[in-house]
Enzyme design. Sequence first.
Site, PDB file in Angstrom:
ATOM      1  N   ASP A 187       0.836  -1.191   0.000  1.00 25.85           N
ATOM      2  CA  ASP A 187       0.000   0.000   0.000  1.00 25.85           C
ATOM      3  C   ASP A 187       0.877   1.250   0.000  1.00 25.85           C
ATOM      4  OD1 ASP A 187      -2.339   1.784   0.608  1.00 25.85           O
ATOM      5  OD2 ASP A 187      -3.304  -0.122   1.073  1.00 25.85           O
ATOM      6  N   HIS A 245      -3.659   6.055   3.454  1.00 26.03           N
ATOM      7  CA  HIS A 245      -4.450   4.901   3.022  1.00 26.03           C
ATOM      8  C   HIS A 245      -3.945   3.600   3.637  1.00 26.03           C
ATOM      9  CE1 HIS A 245      -6.014   1.821   0.192  1.00 26.03           C
ATOM     10  NE2 HIS A 245      -7.055   2.647   0.094  1.00 26.03           N
ATOM     11  N   SER A 294     -11.405  -0.906  -0.180  1.00 29.20           N
ATOM     12  CA  SER A 294     -10.075  -0.899   0.438  1.00 29.20           C
ATOM     13  C   SER A 294     -10.150  -1.245   1.910  1.00 29.20           C
ATOM     14  CB  SER A 294      -9.422   0.483   0.282  1.00 29.20           C
ATOM     15  OG  SER A 294      -9.014   0.712  -1.032  1.00 29.20           O
TER      16      SER A 294
END
Length: 728
Positions: A160, A198, A370
Amino acid sequence: MRSRAVVVVASLALSGQSLAAPAADPFVDVIVVMKSQVAPTVVTPDRRERIRQLEKALRDHADATQRGARDLLAVRRKQGRVTSVVPLWITNAIGARVRSSVAAELAGRPDVREVRPSTTIQAPSAAVATAAEPNVAQVNAPALWDLGYRGQGMVVASMDTGVDISHPELATRWRGGGNSWYDPNGQHPATPIDLVGHGTQTMGVMVGGDGGGSSIGVAPDARWIAVKIFNDRGQATSTAIHLGYQWLLDPDGNPATADAPNVVDNSWTMTAGSCSLEFQPDLRNLRTAGILPVFAAGNYGPTAGTSASPANNPEALAVGSVDGNGLIDPYSSRGPSACTQGTYPQLVAPGTDIRTTDLYGGYLDVSGTSLAAPHVAGALALLLQASPGLSADGQQAALQAGAVDLGPAGADNDYGAGRLDVLASYNWLRSTPDFSVTVTPGAVSVLPGGTATYTVTVASSGGFTGDVALSLSGLAGSFNPPVVVGGTGTAALTVVAPSTLGTTGLVVTGTSGVVSHSASASLTVVPPPDYSLTATPGTRTVNAGAAAAYTVSVIPANGFAGDVTLSVAGLPASVGTVAVSPAVVHGNGTAQLAVSTVATAPAGTYTLTVSSSSGALSHSVTVKLVVNRPDFAVTMSPASVTVTRGQTATYTVTVSSISGFAGSVSLKASGLPANASVIWTGNPVTAPGTATLKVKTTFSTTRGTFSIKVTATSGSLSHQAGATLVVR
């Protein structure tokens, strides 16, 4: 806010020789895919040995088949037409930045399948806060916590934007060390970081605790590692992603260590609606290693046919998103899969208003697939703790078998098999008749030819009552009993160590019908107690009559603690005497070797041998003794002098010192013509030094050429020098 990953592909023709013209030959980023690819196979059910053998096969195959292309790239690099080369063994390809003409040259090679542009993927954006809702309880994670399964001993990995290591929920759960963080872009090589947020958000769903007042992570006692595939501009290249997967199979670069993660979460996608198999070899190899690649299905719904790669690859497990009421998130991507035409996603999990960790130690509520995918990754950590060694196929089967069916009955292209229920998956695994095999201790060290004993434990589950036959690979051994009756019990494994030193991997396999499970152990053959012998310095130089000393060291190895007796040989009596003290060294220590030479010792180099013994053990070492005799040399200059009768010829006689000679040297001249006389100045000479010799002629001195000799004497030492005298 939901982010849609964007694929940016450079425009580049790679067919035949139709690339850029010589006048316009730009640099391009490419992936050179080799024609020969390894077909991964499960060589052993044991996870550690499986990963080691898989990595070796991939590395060896890449080294053998990439050699020609690498050699070409090396030549072109020297010519300035290639700026970077990154060999990739996980997918047998080479990432490179080359002139487009070089790309065409590579495409024309018979060992290259294709040369394709390197893909650039945009990082998902950090989500924006909305109202918070519970999610961990919805997947029944607390029920497994109550059974003692909180992810202990499991390692989850993130591909990620990185992870904010400063967050209190995540800092203590990082595995740490040099094998737990990787930035293939080289921007942050040492310490985990996340500039976007994220990756921090997805990691919180996997392993977060209750530091913020509520439990936010599915596997709170698991440890995490991470690959920051996105650079600081928020982009990930094909090469960086390949390198990330490659690192996951062997984080420390040592195939002998078992440090690959148990679970990998991929909360990123490429564009929707098409099938890209760019990373299929990577995912296939992960599955072969027993690692199920979990992917976010993508946020491209609600239209049908919006699957995204690599989540729609056959090897991936795509996870869609549902809200707290079990309704599909409108943005969640729908099937069928563009790659397999089968059901997509395979599973759904909570992905709406998920409270999780954020940058700078904060929390927020976020939505999207996600966040759904890490629920499944965390659930896998719990299941693998409860069922170690479960294959990737077995992991996926358990997840789908336990899913709560939503939407139309059966699997569909909105909900897949249904919503994640880790308790139901656990119960499905436990209710399926099966058994496990463990070996203790995991590692044994013995002397060559020694005997190692292990305990093999067979434990049944799901009502399994079959007989389990045991077998061993790696070395020969015997089981007592060779069959564990009824599926539960222990057996003693006895293995006789080979004579060669080193570590051998052992795989114990239990078989019942068509079902087999394995466990690994190791046997290390260590050398017996011994010692080594050294002597320093290796060479001493002395003048005859002087003394020399050496240090002899006894260095124990492998627990040696015996007495070592020393002796010395090799010095002739005409040179001197030798002694070693102490003559016995107790296990570990030094002794002094003393040599005394006599004044008449002949010059030369002598080899002394120091021998040692301790029971059946013996070692020796040699040293050199160089003996010099003090001496001198004599010379005359000039070599020739010409005079007319009645004149005087002058010579300089030089006495030089050898090996420290400093005695008095007497000089005597001979060979003079008749009616000539000698005058000395500085005779005798203290070496080193000079004297002046004058030969005085008269008018009656004989004409001619004469050899004048000077004899130099000091005690028993005598040397001569000569010169010419011409009398006219």
